[in-house]
Scaffold this motif. Sequence first.
Motif, PDB file in Angstrom:
ATOM      1  N   THR A 513     -26.703 -27.613  33.510  1.00 26.31           N
ATOM      2  CA  THR A 513     -25.588 -26.780  33.357  1.00 26.31           C
ATOM      3  C   THR A 513     -25.264 -26.233  31.987  1.00 26.31           C
ATOM      4  O   THR A 513     -25.249 -25.235  31.778  1.00 26.31           O
ATOM      5  N   PRO A 760     -14.994 -22.594  41.026  1.00 30.90           N
ATOM      6  CA  PRO A 760     -16.180 -22.386  42.116  1.00 30.90           C
ATOM      7  C   PRO A 760     -17.181 -21.653  41.356  1.00 30.90           C
ATOM      8  O   PRO A 760     -18.259 -21.760  41.710  1.00 30.90           O
ATOM      9  N   TYR A 762     -18.078 -22.360  38.204  1.00 32.53           N
ATOM     10  CA  TYR A 762     -18.847 -23.175  37.654  1.00 32.53           C
ATOM     11  C   TYR A 762     -19.667 -24.016  38.577  1.00 32.53           C
ATOM     12  O   TYR A 762     -20.935 -24.115  37.902  1.00 32.53           O
ATOM     13  N   ALA A 763     -19.380 -24.313  39.570  1.00 35.93           N
ATOM     14  CA  ALA A 763     -20.303 -24.835  40.421  1.00 35.93           C
ATOM     15  C   ALA A 763     -21.530 -24.021  40.834  1.00 35.93           C
ATOM     16  O   ALA A 763     -22.374 -24.387  41.155  1.00 35.93           O
ATOM     17  N   GLU A 764     -21.265 -22.880  41.066  1.00 39.67           N
ATOM     18  CA  GLU A 764     -22.132 -21.757  41.319  1.00 39.67           C
ATOM     19  C   GLU A 764     -23.134 -21.664  40.253  1.00 39.67           C
ATOM     20  O   GLU A 764     -24.272 -21.829  40.408  1.00 39.67           O
ATOM     21  N   ALA A 766     -23.902 -24.324  38.064  1.00 35.96           N
ATOM     22  CA  ALA A 766     -24.761 -25.460  38.465  1.00 35.96           C
ATOM     23  C   ALA A 766     -25.870 -25.274  39.627  1.00 35.96           C
ATOM     24  O   ALA A 766     -26.831 -25.890  39.428  1.00 35.96           O
ATOM     25  N   SER A 767     -25.311 -24.790  40.588  1.00 42.41           N
ATOM     26  CA  SER A 767     -26.157 -24.620  41.714  1.00 42.41           C
ATOM     27  C   SER A 767     -27.265 -23.663  41.855  1.00 42.41           C
ATOM     28  O   SER A 767     -28.425 -23.578  42.478  1.00 42.41           O
TER      29      SER A 767
END
Length: 882
Positions: A513, A760, A762-764, A766-767
């Motif tokens: 990330t 969300p 930040y999660a995107e 990372a993914s």
Amino acid sequence: MGIFPPCSSTDMLGKLLETVCGKNRDKPIEIENGERPKIKGTVVLMKKNILDVKDVGASILDRLHELFHRGVSIQLVSADQIDPENGRGKLGKAAILEKWNATLTSVSATDVKFDVNFEWDESMGAPGALIVRNHHHSQFYLKTVTLDDVPGHGQLHFVCNSWVYPQHRYKYNRVFFANKTYLPSNTPEALRPYREEELDNLRGNGTGMLKEWDRVYDYAYYNDLGNPNGGPEHERPVLGGSKQYPYPRRGRTGRAPTKKDPTTESRLRLLDLSIYVPRDEKFSHVKFADFIAYAVKSVGQVLLPEVASVFDKTFNEFDSFQDVLDLYEGGIKLPSRAMDKLKHCISWELLKELVRSDGEGMMKFPVPSVIKEDKTAWRTDEEFGREMLAGVNPVIIRSLQEFPPTSKLDPIVYGNQTSTIGREHIEKNMNGQTVDDALRQSKLFILDHHDALMPYLKRINTTTTKTYASRTILLLQDDGTLKPLAIELSLPHPQGDKHGAQSEVFTPAEHGTEGSVWQLAKAYVAVNDSGYHQLISHWLYTHAVIEPFIIATNRHLSALHPMYKLLQPHFRDTMNINALARHTLINAGGVLEMTVFPSKFALEMSSAVYKNWVFPEQALPADLLKRGIAVPDSTKPHGLKLLIEDYPFAVDGLEIWSAIEEWVREYCSFYYHNDGMVQGDSELQSWWTELRNVGHGDLKDEPWWPQMQTRDELVQACTIIIWIASALHAAVNFGQYPYAGYLPNRPTVSRRFMPEPGTPEYAELASNPDLAFLKTITAQFQTLLGVSLIEILSRHSSDEIYLGQRDNPEWTSDTIPRDAFTRFGAKLVEIENHILARNTDKKYKNRTGPVKMPYTLLIPNSSDYSKVGGLTGKGIPNSISI
């Protein structure tokens, strides 16, 4: 071929004859057969293109005019003998162009030669000018007139290059001078009244709406960008004429003001490209045809509904980098209903340009050079730093003189704007060096967009844009490459400007990330740099600042003046492209506002930067010294030592600069033997006075203006003008598509802020980091529109004239300046060979970089493309021609 059309109606023929032979027509030109010897002349002109004729009877009328001896007449004007009745050069007998009706005209814009025979009167002496009268119905483009075997004078050349409209359009005679050059004080008395009156005609009277046949050069503010009648969203401030919004002047059109705001000039309809510029400043037929064929792609209003309908997953978004690559590898395909609509909107010829060779692919673009060899190398830190030295905007980076970086913004208004980048952020990546050591050795550099953007960020971020003011610090490594050390992204303080900036610092990372965050930080920097490049480096510092020089030159320097002959080739097409830019690109709601992050504040922001524009600092050596990129060194060829030895723009640019300066010095020294001749040149002095007090009038009181009292000042001023119009513009323009045609490399907009941990977004990140990146930068439709625009702007026209070239070898009769120009051309060939050699030398890593893209933007000219045009990524045109 153009054939005399048949008349199927006697009524039509009668009306045409009435037009030709009506009561108010001029008397026929009488050509008598005398016993005096004849001087043969050859006239080269271009008839009005048959395909352009709005009046279907224009060609017929011209031929009928010929039948009644109302053709094109030319009179010789003596340079030696004065007519005692009017104090002007003695006139010869009028002669007409011969065999007009017998000369078939191509439907394309091609040159046609005509013979003309003058009765020779030995008492006239040498002809120094021509009076040309067009008694036809339509205009023609007069290129040259050549007189053969003039007794006692040999061959004489008149290089005209001007549109001549029917005589009734003028209140004066059209006068063209021979290619002899005179300072005002040396002008033959017989020609002096013609010289002075021609300048009066070009200046006009400052009133009224200007028509296409007018030849008036005059000034106006940038008060034609907005459209108040369309509501508040279409209002824009007037640029120029005030301390709040200073700006260079543009060419006056004289259009009426808007109803809602009398200070704003009314605008033409979007598709009406007839915006006034002096007729001789308009594009050639060839160039205009090329321009229209590509410009139609940037009319997004036509394409938006249809393009949007084919987005497959998410509206107006790229779903992957492959989606972006499909723009070049496959194109966007429109459904049949969209194709049918386009056929009704545009011509088949333009549709064929939009729909590429397979007839289906819409918006299939050429592959930009930055991804041609490697599709991912643009993402490396090395390429990120290299493009600051060899990219499309290599004129901003500067040496870091103090740490941490400080701000020049008023602390009373903006609080503490000093950078928050600390030693702890960067020393860990400095290859064992300390900040103090690196500063002492001039190894730290900065790309700084903080001060230019911070005053506007609060307003900019109220639009769909979400961006920062950035600072980027880089280390010069032993191999000559730049290593990014830290990026600072700043926003105005939420409690108010006086509380300073709210900043966050990001440092390099390659994986996870953290690596994705670093890629986003670089993207925000690229967004800043893209906007600054388009608005300042490109538009303001080349296009806008040069236009007042063009206007002043035509108003005050006669075509006989040596400085006119020196500078005029470097002004070709500039007023036309600037007028089109005001009409469709930089206007309220125009393409630039739609595709670049400052949006409706774009031109206002450029006005703020213009306050700090300094004419002498536009000289390349002065610019490099100011940015701390170079230090004085008398042992070096250019008197400078570059602190970044492998700086392609500066290395190539200094060679070009020196060649221009040497050529200008030789040229000026031939006509001005001492400083007194500069001071005594009335046209030169009025040119410079008006340029300073009117053309750049908002800066007229600045102490840095040259006083134009010495030959050195003249040489320096002309060198700067030519440098800006040729090499500087080439460096910041023709690399647009090679580097920014792939928008992820040079995004123009950021649509959301850096994601915060726990969100969300930040999660995107990372993914699916690629998707998060694409959702942050320029949206899909903006990309299509932006890439269309820069493809147009990056193309060389097929009729381009490059540095070291002239459109006519007889541009002056003075052999010493012509010989100097030949040497200038030879020097440019040498420089081209030097550039090519450096590009293959592996020790210069910044010449090609990870993307394997050689730096060619300052290659002056080359036979492999000079007559072809297109997306060559090399070549220095004489002028800002696109």
